[in-house]
Design an enzyme around this catalytic site. Structure first.
Site, PDB file in Angstrom:
ATOM      1  N   LYS A   8      -2.872  -6.869  -0.470  1.00 44.06           N
ATOM      2  CA  LYS A   8      -2.168  -6.125  -1.543  1.00 44.06           C
ATOM      3  C   LYS A   8      -3.127  -5.972  -2.611  1.00 44.06           C
ATOM      4  O   LYS A   8      -4.403  -5.939  -2.422  1.00 44.06           O
ATOM      5  CB  LYS A   8      -0.769  -6.812  -2.100  1.00 44.06           C
ATOM      6  CG  LYS A   8       0.167  -6.885  -0.891  1.00 44.06           C
ATOM      7  CD  LYS A   8       1.644  -7.392  -1.014  1.00 44.06           C
ATOM      8  CE  LYS A   8       2.433  -7.560   0.060  1.00 44.06           C
ATOM      9  NZ  LYS A   8       3.781  -7.648  -0.251  1.00 44.06           N
ATOM     10  N   HIS A  15       4.060   1.101   3.636  1.00 39.30           N
ATOM     11  CA  HIS A  15       4.637   0.019   3.227  1.00 39.30           C
ATOM     12  C   HIS A  15       5.640  -0.032   2.179  1.00 39.30           C
ATOM     13  O   HIS A  15       5.653   1.222   1.354  1.00 39.30           O
ATOM     14  CB  HIS A  15       3.318  -0.669   2.497  1.00 39.30           C
ATOM     15  CG  HIS A  15       3.739  -2.273   2.152  1.00 39.30           C
ATOM     16  ND1 HIS A  15       4.642  -2.482   1.303  1.00 39.30           N
ATOM     17  CD2 HIS A  15       3.505  -3.304   3.060  1.00 39.30           C
ATOM     18  CE1 HIS A  15       4.696  -3.942   1.127  1.00 39.30           C
ATOM     19  NE2 HIS A  15       4.029  -4.568   2.350  1.00 39.30           N
ATOM     20  N   GLU A  57       6.301  -1.114  -0.723  1.00 43.40           N
ATOM     21  CA  GLU A  57       5.994  -0.843  -2.131  1.00 43.40           C
ATOM     22  C   GLU A  57       5.328   0.515  -2.334  1.00 43.40           C
ATOM     23  O   GLU A  57       5.501   0.971  -3.382  1.00 43.40           O
ATOM     24  CB  GLU A  57       4.900  -2.000  -2.230  1.00 43.40           C
ATOM     25  CG  GLU A  57       5.484  -3.592  -2.397  1.00 43.40           C
ATOM     26  CD  GLU A  57       4.367  -4.628  -1.793  1.00 43.40           C
ATOM     27  OE1 GLU A  57       3.199  -4.445  -1.719  1.00 43.40           O
ATOM     28  OE2 GLU A  57       5.034  -5.634  -1.719  1.00 43.40           O
ATOM     29  N   GLU A  61       9.375  -4.584   8.330  1.00 41.87           N
ATOM     30  CA  GLU A  61       9.366  -5.558   6.889  1.00 41.87           C
ATOM     31  C   GLU A  61      10.827  -5.214   6.274  1.00 41.87           C
ATOM     32  O   GLU A  61      10.782  -4.205   5.353  1.00 41.87           O
ATOM     33  CB  GLU A  61       8.200  -5.251   6.242  1.00 41.87           C
ATOM     34  CG  GLU A  61       6.818  -5.425   6.723  1.00 41.87           C
ATOM     35  CD  GLU A  61       5.727  -5.667   6.067  1.00 41.87           C
ATOM     36  OE1 GLU A  61       5.144  -6.634   5.836  1.00 41.87           O
ATOM     37  OE2 GLU A  61       5.793  -5.011   4.731  1.00 41.87           O
ATOM     38  N   SER A  94       7.562 -12.653   3.977  1.00 43.55           N
ATOM     39  CA  SER A  94       7.672 -14.181   3.677  1.00 43.55           C
ATOM     40  C   SER A  94       7.111 -15.078   4.954  1.00 43.55           C
ATOM     41  O   SER A  94       7.911 -16.140   5.223  1.00 43.55           O
ATOM     42  CB  SER A  94       9.008 -14.748   3.225  1.00 43.55           C
ATOM     43  OG  SER A  94       9.192 -14.049   1.975  1.00 43.55           O
TER      44      SER A  94
HETATM   45  P1  13P Z   1       4.801 -11.356   1.850  1.00 42.83           P
HETATM   46  O1  13P Z   1       4.319 -12.120   3.059  1.00 42.83           O
HETATM   47  O2  13P Z   1       4.375 -11.866   0.675  1.00 42.83           O
HETATM   48  O3  13P Z   1       6.556 -11.671   1.912  1.00 42.83           O
HETATM   49  O4  13P Z   1       4.640  -9.892   2.037  1.00 42.83           O
HETATM   50  C1  13P Z   1       4.711  -9.078   3.062  1.00 42.83           C
HETATM   51  C2  13P Z   1       4.283  -7.957   3.201  1.00 42.83           C
HETATM   52  O5  13P Z   1       4.822  -6.923   2.451  1.00 42.83           O
HETATM   53  C3  13P Z   1       3.001  -7.644   3.958  1.00 42.83           C
HETATM   54  O6  13P Z   1       2.820  -6.245   4.159  1.00 42.83           O
END
Ligand code: 13P
Length: 252
Positions: free
Chosen positions: A11, A94, A96, A166, A213
């Site tokens: 990220k 993704h 986000e 995800e 996670s």
């Molecule tokens: P986390 O492992 O921090 O929950 O993030 C997952 C993610 O968004 C990977 O692309």
């Protein structure tokens, strides 16, 4: 047989100097782990440094996003052609990106075509929000994201695509999905859609990862399920020892 994949999505973390140190530690820690595809997804600015350090290793490199156009007046954007000079993979859609930057299944679809045209392996993210899960819409959301995201992608390319399931409620919350729930979603929703679109063989050869996670402590619980072909790791991919342990778990 589908080869497992462990991908680390950094990220918006790590300066170039910090990336250099993490990639160096990972190149040593991951060196002797075989039987699993290892992928690092650092921020754009760290890609060149990472590529130089990873040369001659079996660790793959990818970007976290791309623009679907090849070049031109798109200030601030990076194209598949540019990424492909240094990377083999690219993350697409993704949650986000969907939440904060207005990406849709339509833009995901354009990005997949652009990635494929430049021989990049797309890692396409799908997943439901907490609200969608609580109102029983998980299946509907995932089917829509896959049908529209992969629209017109032909059978010959689909098994080169990696899908990452995800669930949005599990990302960065420390509340991972249970391994059984993730397996059920992948087995009962995601693979059947792929099967409907591309037939049994193509659906069975497409890798589907879990993300949300994932830690060194819970990773192996996911990988005992044969429908889960690895993990897309966020926070835990920023610590070399954690990511190495998760990769070891992925290798079985
Ligand atoms: P986390 O492992 O921090 O929950 O993030 C997952 C993610 O968004 C990977 O692309």
């Amino acid at each position: 047989m589908r080869k497992p994949v462990i991908a680390g999505n950094w990220k918006m973390n790590k300066t170039v100097e910090e990336s250099r140190s993490l990639v160096y530690d990972l190149s040593i820690g991951l060196r002797d782990i075989k039987g699993v595809e290892k992928v690092l997804l650092p921020p754009y600015l760290s890609i060149l440094t990472a590529a130089a350090l990873l040369e001659g290793t079996d660790i793959g490199l990818g970007a976290q996003n791309l623009h679907w156009e090849e070049k031109g007046a798109f200030t601030g954007e990076i194209s598949a052609q540019m990424i492909a000079e240094f990377c083999q993979y690219v993350l697409i859609g993704h949650s986000e990106r969907r939440t904060y930057f207005g990406e849709s299944d339509e833009t995901v679809n354009k990005k997949i075509f652009s990635a494929i045209a430049h021989n990049l392996i797309p890692i396409v993210c799908v997943g439901e929000t907490l609200g969608e899960k609580e109102t029983g819409q998980t299946g509907e959301v995932l089917v829509r994201q896959i049908l529209n995201g992969l629209k017109d992608v032909t059978k010959e390319y689909v098994s080169a695509i990696i899908i990452a399931y995800e669930p949005v409620w599990a990302i960065g919350t420390g509340k991972a999905s249970s391994a059984e729930d993730a397996r059920n979603v992948i087995r009962d929703i995601i693979r059947p859609v792929l099967q409907e679109m591309y037939g049994v063989q193509a659906a069975n050869s497409t890798r589907v990862l879990y993300g949300g996670s994932v830690t060194a402590a819970n990773a192996s619980g996911f990988f005992v399920h044969e429908d889960i072909d690895g993990a897309l790791v966020g926070g835990a991919s920023l610590k070399a020892d954690e990511f190495v342990k998760i990769t070891q778990a992925g290798a079985g």
